[in-house]
Motif scaffolding. Structure first.
Motif, PDB file in Angstrom:
ATOM      1  N   GLY A 192      47.059  42.714  36.258  1.00 37.73           N
ATOM      2  CA  GLY A 192      45.811  42.020  35.522  1.00 37.73           C
ATOM      3  C   GLY A 192      45.531  40.733  36.011  1.00 37.73           C
ATOM      4  O   GLY A 192      46.328  40.181  37.094  1.00 37.73           O
ATOM      5  N   TRP A 193      45.034  40.082  34.967  1.00 42.94           N
ATOM      6  CA  TRP A 193      44.624  38.704  35.071  1.00 42.94           C
ATOM      7  C   TRP A 193      45.777  37.515  34.465  1.00 42.94           C
ATOM      8  O   TRP A 193      46.147  37.917  33.456  1.00 42.94           O
ATOM      9  CB  TRP A 193      43.350  38.076  34.327  1.00 42.94           C
ATOM     10  N   ARG A 229      44.001  40.008  44.021  1.00 45.21           N
ATOM     11  CA  ARG A 229      43.013  40.920  44.145  1.00 45.21           C
ATOM     12  C   ARG A 229      41.451  40.162  44.110  1.00 45.21           C
ATOM     13  O   ARG A 229      40.559  40.118  44.732  1.00 45.21           O
ATOM     14  CB  ARG A 229      42.850  42.015  43.256  1.00 45.21           C
ATOM     15  N   ASN A 230      41.802  39.075  43.091  1.00 44.15           N
ATOM     16  CA  ASN A 230      40.540  38.265  43.096  1.00 44.15           C
ATOM     17  C   ASN A 230      41.081  36.751  42.197  1.00 44.15           C
ATOM     18  O   ASN A 230      42.268  36.783  41.749  1.00 44.15           O
ATOM     19  CB  ASN A 230      39.678  38.808  41.793  1.00 44.15           C
ATOM     20  N   GLN A 240      42.405  31.196  37.471  1.00 45.58           N
ATOM     21  CA  GLN A 240      43.251  32.463  37.078  1.00 45.58           C
ATOM     22  C   GLN A 240      43.225  33.499  38.212  1.00 45.58           C
ATOM     23  O   GLN A 240      42.425  33.499  38.852  1.00 45.58           O
ATOM     24  CB  GLN A 240      42.534  33.048  35.792  1.00 45.58           C
ATOM     25  N   TYR A 241      44.228  34.393  38.211  1.00 43.63           N
ATOM     26  CA  TYR A 241      44.527  35.240  39.306  1.00 43.63           C
ATOM     27  C   TYR A 241      44.560  36.490  38.774  1.00 43.63           C
ATOM     28  O   TYR A 241      45.221  37.028  37.872  1.00 43.63           O
ATOM     29  CB  TYR A 241      45.726  34.844  40.016  1.00 43.63           C
ATOM     30  N   GLN A 242      44.030  37.648  39.493  1.00 47.89           N
ATOM     31  CA  GLN A 242      44.006  38.988  39.160  1.00 47.89           C
ATOM     32  C   GLN A 242      44.959  39.794  40.318  1.00 47.89           C
ATOM     33  O   GLN A 242      44.606  39.340  41.759  1.00 47.89           O
ATOM     34  CB  GLN A 242      42.737  39.639  39.479  1.00 47.89           C
ATOM     35  N   VAL A 243      46.160  40.165  39.707  1.00 47.31           N
ATOM     36  CA  VAL A 243      47.340  40.254  40.683  1.00 47.31           C
ATOM     37  C   VAL A 243      47.911  41.650  40.587  1.00 47.31           C
ATOM     38  O   VAL A 243      47.770  42.452  39.572  1.00 47.31           O
ATOM     39  CB  VAL A 243      48.593  39.029  40.333  1.00 47.31           C
ATOM     40  N   SER A 244      48.367  42.030  41.906  1.00 51.70           N
ATOM     41  CA  SER A 244      49.174  43.289  41.908  1.00 51.70           C
ATOM     42  C   SER A 244      50.495  42.771  42.337  1.00 51.70           C
ATOM     43  O   SER A 244      50.540  41.868  43.487  1.00 51.70           O
ATOM     44  CB  SER A 244      48.682  44.271  42.694  1.00 51.70           C
ATOM     45  N   GLU A 245      51.517  43.428  42.011  1.00 55.86           N
ATOM     46  CA  GLU A 245      52.864  42.962  42.158  1.00 55.86           C
ATOM     47  C   GLU A 245      53.986  44.077  42.452  1.00 55.86           C
ATOM     48  O   GLU A 245      53.869  45.305  41.965  1.00 55.86           O
ATOM     49  CB  GLU A 245      53.473  42.129  41.154  1.00 55.86           C
ATOM     50  N   ARG A 257      44.159  33.527  49.326  1.00 52.12           N
ATOM     51  CA  ARG A 257      42.617  33.723  49.032  1.00 52.12           C
ATOM     52  C   ARG A 257      42.604  35.233  48.647  1.00 52.12           C
ATOM     53  O   ARG A 257      43.182  36.069  48.933  1.00 52.12           O
ATOM     54  CB  ARG A 257      41.731  33.531  50.231  1.00 52.12           C
ATOM     55  N   PRO A 258      41.668  35.558  47.798  1.00 53.26           N
ATOM     56  CA  PRO A 258      41.259  36.990  47.332  1.00 53.26           C
ATOM     57  C   PRO A 258      41.421  37.929  48.551  1.00 53.26           C
ATOM     58  O   PRO A 258      40.656  37.694  49.723  1.00 53.26           O
ATOM     59  CB  PRO A 258      39.884  36.662  46.887  1.00 53.26           C
TER      60      PRO A 258
END
Length: 460
Positions: free
Chosen positions: A273-274, A312-313, A217-222, A292-293
Motif C-alpha cells: 500500500g501507501w 508503483r506510484n 508517500q510511496y505506493q510499494v510492492s515488496e 521513479r514510479p
C-alpha cells in the motif's frame, strides 16, 4: 544432523534431484499456470487440486529413483516431494526455469517443505495435548481449492488439467493448502485474542504520520528474503539478485512475492500500500527516494534479510499543491521580432476571449492557425517552470492566463483543477488494525524460528 536453519546451506548440488525434475515426461509451461494470493497465505498461492476425495500420496506415480531428500523430526521428505514442490513453485512464480534458477527453486522448495512439516508436527502435538481439532479437514481444504479455481475463472477439473500438464501431482497442492490453512488458523486462534494494541501505540503512530505528512508517500510492492530461511545473508542476497533478474525479464512481481517473500504482504502479492518515510527500514526508505514510479529496486540488504521493492506510484506530501493544466501556444524563437510577438499575442488573446476555460480551450485553439493546444497533466506547483508558476498559483480552476512569454513561444495556461496533495490520515481503527497485523506477523515468525531451532533435520 543439524538444525532447521542450516538446511539451505546443506542442500545437495542437485544432480539427482534436478535430473528428476527436468527429465519428467511432461514439460514445464510456466505461462500456463495461474497464480493467486490464497486466503490462507502465501503458501497456498498455486493452481488448484481436485474437489473430489483428498488425494493420497500413495496413489500417485513415483519415480523409480525416489530417495530421501531430508528427515524432519523423523518424518521423511522424499526427492519426489521435493521435485514436485519445485514444479509447483516454478508454475506459480512465473519465473522461467534455467540451470541458474533451479538451485534457488530447490532451496526454497526444501525450506517450505521443512516449515510445513514442522507446522503440522506442532499442530498434531497441540491437538493431542489439548484434545482439540486444528488441522483443516478434507472438506475445508476442498472448499478452499474450489474457491481458488473459481477466482481463476476455471473449474476444478480445468485446474487439475493445468497441474497435470506440468507434471504436478494434485496431492502436492492439497498438502500445501492444508498446512497453510491449519497454521494460519492456529496462529490467529492462539494469539489473536491475546494481542493488544495500546492507545499509546496508536497515538505514537498518529503523531509520526502527522510529522511526515508533508513528505512524499510511496505506493510499494515488496519482497523480503529472510536471511535465516535462506541460509545466511550471502545466500539471501544471491537469491534476491536472481529474483530481480527474473522480474526484469517478465516474471510477475505479485507471483514472485507470493512464493518467495517472508513479509506479511506475501499473501496479497507483496502489496504494502501507501507508506510514508519511517514505516520501512531506513535502507528501503533511501532506495524509494531514488526510484521513479514504475521502477524496480536492486536488492536492498537490511538487518535480517534482503528487500526488493517495486515503486508503483508516488505522491507529494500534504503540504504541496497540485494543479491540472492545459495550454495553447504559438511557437516563437527567443530572437523573434517585436512585431511577431505582438501578432502572436493578439492571436492568443482572441483564443482567450473565445474560450470558456479548460473544456473548450483545445477546440477553440484548433480554429486558430499557428496555435497548438495540449493537456499538460498534473504537476506540483513548486515543480513548474518559473514562467508558469505564478499563473498556477494565482488562477482559480477554470481561469485562463494572459499570454506568457518563454524562450520557445507565447502561451496561454488554463488551470483545470487544483488541490492539496497527500491522502487523508489513517483513522484510529485503520492504525489499530495495521499494528495488530504487524504484531501477529512478528509473533508467527518468532514461533517458526523457535520450531526450527529446536528441530532436528538431516539432509541426504
Amino acid at each position: 544432523m543439524m538444525h532447521a536453519g542450516d538446511v539451505p546451506g546443506q542442500l545437495a548440488r542437485g544432480a539427482t534431484l534436478l535430473a528428476l525434475l527436468v527429465s519428467a515426461a511432461l514439460p514445464l509451461d510456466v505461462q500456463a499456470a495461474p497464480a493467486r494470493a490464497a486466503k490462507a497465505g502465501p503458501a497456498a498461492a498455486a493452481p488448484a487440486a481436485p474437489a473430489s476425495a483428498a488425494p493420497s500420496a500413495s496413489t500417485a506415480p513415483r519415480p523409480l529413483s525416489e530417495s530421501v531428500a531430508a528427515i524432519v523430526n523423523d518424518e521423511i521428505i522424499s526427492t519426489y516431494d521435493l521435485a514436485q514442490r519445485m514444479r509447483l513453485l516454478i508454475a506459480t512464480s512465473g519465473i522461467q526455469p534455467s540451470q541458474e534458477t533451479l538451485p534457488q527453486f530447490q532451496r526454497q522448495a526444501l525450506v517450505s517443505l521443512v516449515d510445513e512439516h514442522l507446522q503440522l508436527h506442532e499442530l498434531k502435538r497441540v491437538e493431542k495435548q489439548q484434545k482439540m481439532s486444528i488441522i483443516a479437514t478434507d472438506d475445508e481444504v476442498r472448499e478452499e481449492i474450489s474457491s481458488m479455481a473459481s477466482e481463476n475463472n476455471m473449474s476444478v477439473d480445468q485446474f487439475l488439467g493445468v497441474l497435470k500438464a506440468q507434471g504436478i501431482g494434485s496431492e502436492t497442492l492439497y498438502q500445501q493448502v492444508r498446512a497453510s490453512m491449519s497454521w494460519q488458523r492456529w496462529i490467529q486462534g492462539r494469539y489473536g485474542s491475546r494481542l493488544r494494541v495500546g492507545e499509546d501505540q496508536i497515538k505514537a503512530t498518529q503523531a509520526h504520520l502527522e510529522s511526515v505528512a508533508s513528505k512524499p508517500q510511496y505506493q510499494v510492492s515488496e519482497v523480503l528474503i529472510d536471511a535465516n530461511r535462506a541460509g545466511g545473508m550471502p545466500q539471501a542476497l544471491q537469491g534476491a539478485q536472481q529474483l530481480v533478474s527474473q522480474i526484469q525479464q517478465g516474471a510477475p512481481f505479485p507471483a514472485v512475492a507470493r512464493q518467495f517473500s517472508a513479509a506479511p504482504t506475501a499473501a496479497s502479492g507483496g502489496d504494502a500500500g501507501w507508506v510514508s518515510p519511517g514505516e520501512m527500514p531506513p535502507e528501503v526508505d533511501a532506495a524509494l527516494d531514488q526510484l521513479r514510479p514504475g521502477q524496480l529496486s536492486a536488492p536492498i540488504p537490511v538487518k535480517d534479510g534482503v528487500y526488493i521493492v517495486y515503486l508503483r506510484n508516488k505522491r507529494a506530501g500534504a503540504g504541496a499543491t497540485l494543479v491540472n493544466l492545459k495550454q495553447a501556444a504559438v511557437s516563437l524563437p527567443e530572437t523573434a521580432s517585436s512585431a511577431d510577438v505582438a501578432a502572436a499575442r493578439a492571436t492568443l488573446m482572441g483564443v482567450r476571449a473565445a474560450t470558456k476555460g479548460c473544456d473548450d480551450l483545445e477546440s477553440v485553439a484548433a480554429k486558430s492557425p499557428g496555435v497548438v493546444a495540449g493537456d499538460l497533466g498534473e504537476a506540483e506547483i513548486a515543480d513548474l517552470a518559473p514562467e508558469f508558476r505564478d499563473a498556477a498559483q494565482s488562477l482559480a480552476p477554470g481561469q485562463v492566463s494572459e499570454p506568457i512569454r518563454t524562450k520557445v513561444g507565447l502561451h496561454l495556461v488554463a488551470v483545470c483543477g487544483k488541490h492539496a496533495s497527500g491522502a487523508a490520515q489513517l483513522s484510529h481503527d485503520q492504525i489499530e488494525n495495521r499494528l495488530f497485523g504487524q504484531q501477529l506477523s512478528m509473533v508467527a515468525r518468532r514461533y517458526m524460528r523457535d520450531l526450527r531451532n529446536s528441530a532436528t533435520i538431516e539432509t541426504r
